[in-house]
Design a protein around this motif. Sequence first.
Motif, short mmCIF file in Angstrom:
data_model
loop_
_atom_site.label_atom_id
_atom_site.label_comp_id
_atom_site.label_asym_id
_atom_site.label_seq_id
_atom_site.Cartn_x
_atom_site.Cartn_y
_atom_site.Cartn_z
N ALA A 1 -2.68 0.87 -9.32
CA ALA A 1 -1.64 -0.12 -9.58
C ALA A 1 -0.29 0.33 -9.00
N ALA A 2 0.03 1.62 -9.15
CA ALA A 2 1.30 2.12 -8.62
C ALA A 2 1.34 2.04 -7.09
N LEU A 3 0.23 2.41 -6.45
CA LEU A 3 0.20 2.33 -4.99
C LEU A 3 0.19 0.89 -4.50
N THR A 4 -0.40 -0.01 -5.28
CA THR A 4 -0.37 -1.43 -4.92
C THR A 4 1.05 -1.95 -4.95
N LEU A 5 1.78 -1.63 -6.01
CA LEU A 5 3.17 -2.08 -6.10
C LEU A 5 4.03 -1.46 -5.01
N ALA A 6 3.79 -0.19 -4.70
CA ALA A 6 4.57 0.45 -3.64
C ALA A 6 4.27 -0.18 -2.28
N GLY A 7 3.02 -0.50 -2.03
CA GLY A 7 2.65 -1.13 -0.76
C GLY A 7 3.22 -2.53 -0.63
N LEU A 8 3.19 -3.28 -1.72
CA LEU A 8 3.76 -4.63 -1.67
C LEU A 8 5.28 -4.59 -1.48
N ALA A 9 5.93 -3.65 -2.15
CA ALA A 9 7.39 -3.52 -1.99
C ALA A 9 7.73 -3.13 -0.55
N ALA A 10 6.97 -2.21 0.01
CA ALA A 10 7.22 -1.80 1.40
C ALA A 10 6.95 -2.96 2.36
N ALA A 11 5.92 -3.75 2.08
CA ALA A 11 5.63 -4.91 2.94
C ALA A 11 6.76 -5.92 2.89
N LEU A 12 7.29 -6.17 1.70
CA LEU A 12 8.40 -7.12 1.58
C LEU A 12 9.67 -6.60 2.25
N PRO B 1 4.27 -5.08 8.24
CA PRO B 1 4.09 -5.59 6.88
C PRO B 1 2.64 -5.96 6.58
N ALA B 2 1.91 -6.37 7.60
CA ALA B 2 0.49 -6.69 7.38
C ALA B 2 -0.30 -5.44 7.01
N ALA B 3 0.03 -4.31 7.64
CA ALA B 3 -0.66 -3.06 7.31
C ALA B 3 -0.33 -2.62 5.89
N TYR B 4 0.94 -2.74 5.52
CA TYR B 4 1.32 -2.38 4.15
C TYR B 4 0.63 -3.29 3.13
N ALA B 5 0.59 -4.57 3.40
CA ALA B 5 -0.06 -5.51 2.48
C ALA B 5 -1.57 -5.26 2.42
N GLY B 6 -2.16 -4.96 3.56
CA GLY B 6 -3.60 -4.66 3.58
C GLY B 6 -3.92 -3.39 2.80
N GLY B 7 -3.09 -2.36 2.98
CA GLY B 7 -3.28 -1.13 2.20
C GLY B 7 -3.08 -1.36 0.71
N ALA B 8 -2.13 -2.23 0.38
CA ALA B 8 -1.90 -2.56 -1.04
C ALA B 8 -3.11 -3.30 -1.61
N ALA B 9 -3.72 -4.16 -0.82
CA ALA B 9 -4.91 -4.88 -1.29
C ALA B 9 -6.07 -3.92 -1.53
N MET C 1 -1.67 2.18 4.99
CA MET C 1 -0.22 2.05 4.89
C MET C 1 0.49 3.04 5.82
N ALA C 2 -0.04 4.25 5.92
CA ALA C 2 0.56 5.25 6.82
C ALA C 2 0.41 4.82 8.28
N LEU C 3 -0.70 4.19 8.59
CA LEU C 3 -0.90 3.67 9.95
C LEU C 3 0.12 2.58 10.24
N GLY C 4 0.38 1.72 9.27
CA GLY C 4 1.41 0.69 9.44
C GLY C 4 2.78 1.28 9.65
N ASP C 5 3.04 2.40 9.00
CA ASP C 5 4.33 3.06 9.18
C ASP C 5 4.46 3.63 10.59
N GLN C 6 3.37 3.99 11.21
CA GLN C 6 3.40 4.50 12.58
C GLN C 6 3.75 3.41 13.59
#
Length: 125
Positions: A59-70, A82-90, A118-123
């Motif tokens: 749950a914590a990583l989901t919220l962090a991923g969604l916040a980073a995507a937004l 943002p798609a990578a962050y949202a996908g990692g959150a899912a 999510m780390a790949l999205g950050d790259q």
Amino acid sequence: MSGRADSDTDGEIADSEATAAEDEADNPAGADDPAEGEDPAEGEEDARRARWTAAGTGAALTLAGLAAALLRLARSAPALVPAAYAGGAAVCAAAAVLGSRGRTRRALWLLIAGVMVMALGDQFD
């Protein structure tokens, strides 16, 4: 191996075979009970703690991923970020659900995969 070919190991081999034979005589069925002497309630407590840990981390990583995507969506970033962050959150949300149902090993692997996405999205940023 760096031992000499003429070294004497016959005594050590005989001792280990005798020990193995004694162990087999003590436990003829070969059934090892890892929780021998543990209270069954203690195992249930460990399982409950693992479920809560997997669900809470997911749950914590989901919220962090969604916040980073937004946050990345609000900035001028490539759409893949943002798609990578949202996908990692899912994926982490799926891990939280699996963890709450007792599939903690699978949840752990999904959490690792979600964070890697999510780390790949950050790259890409």
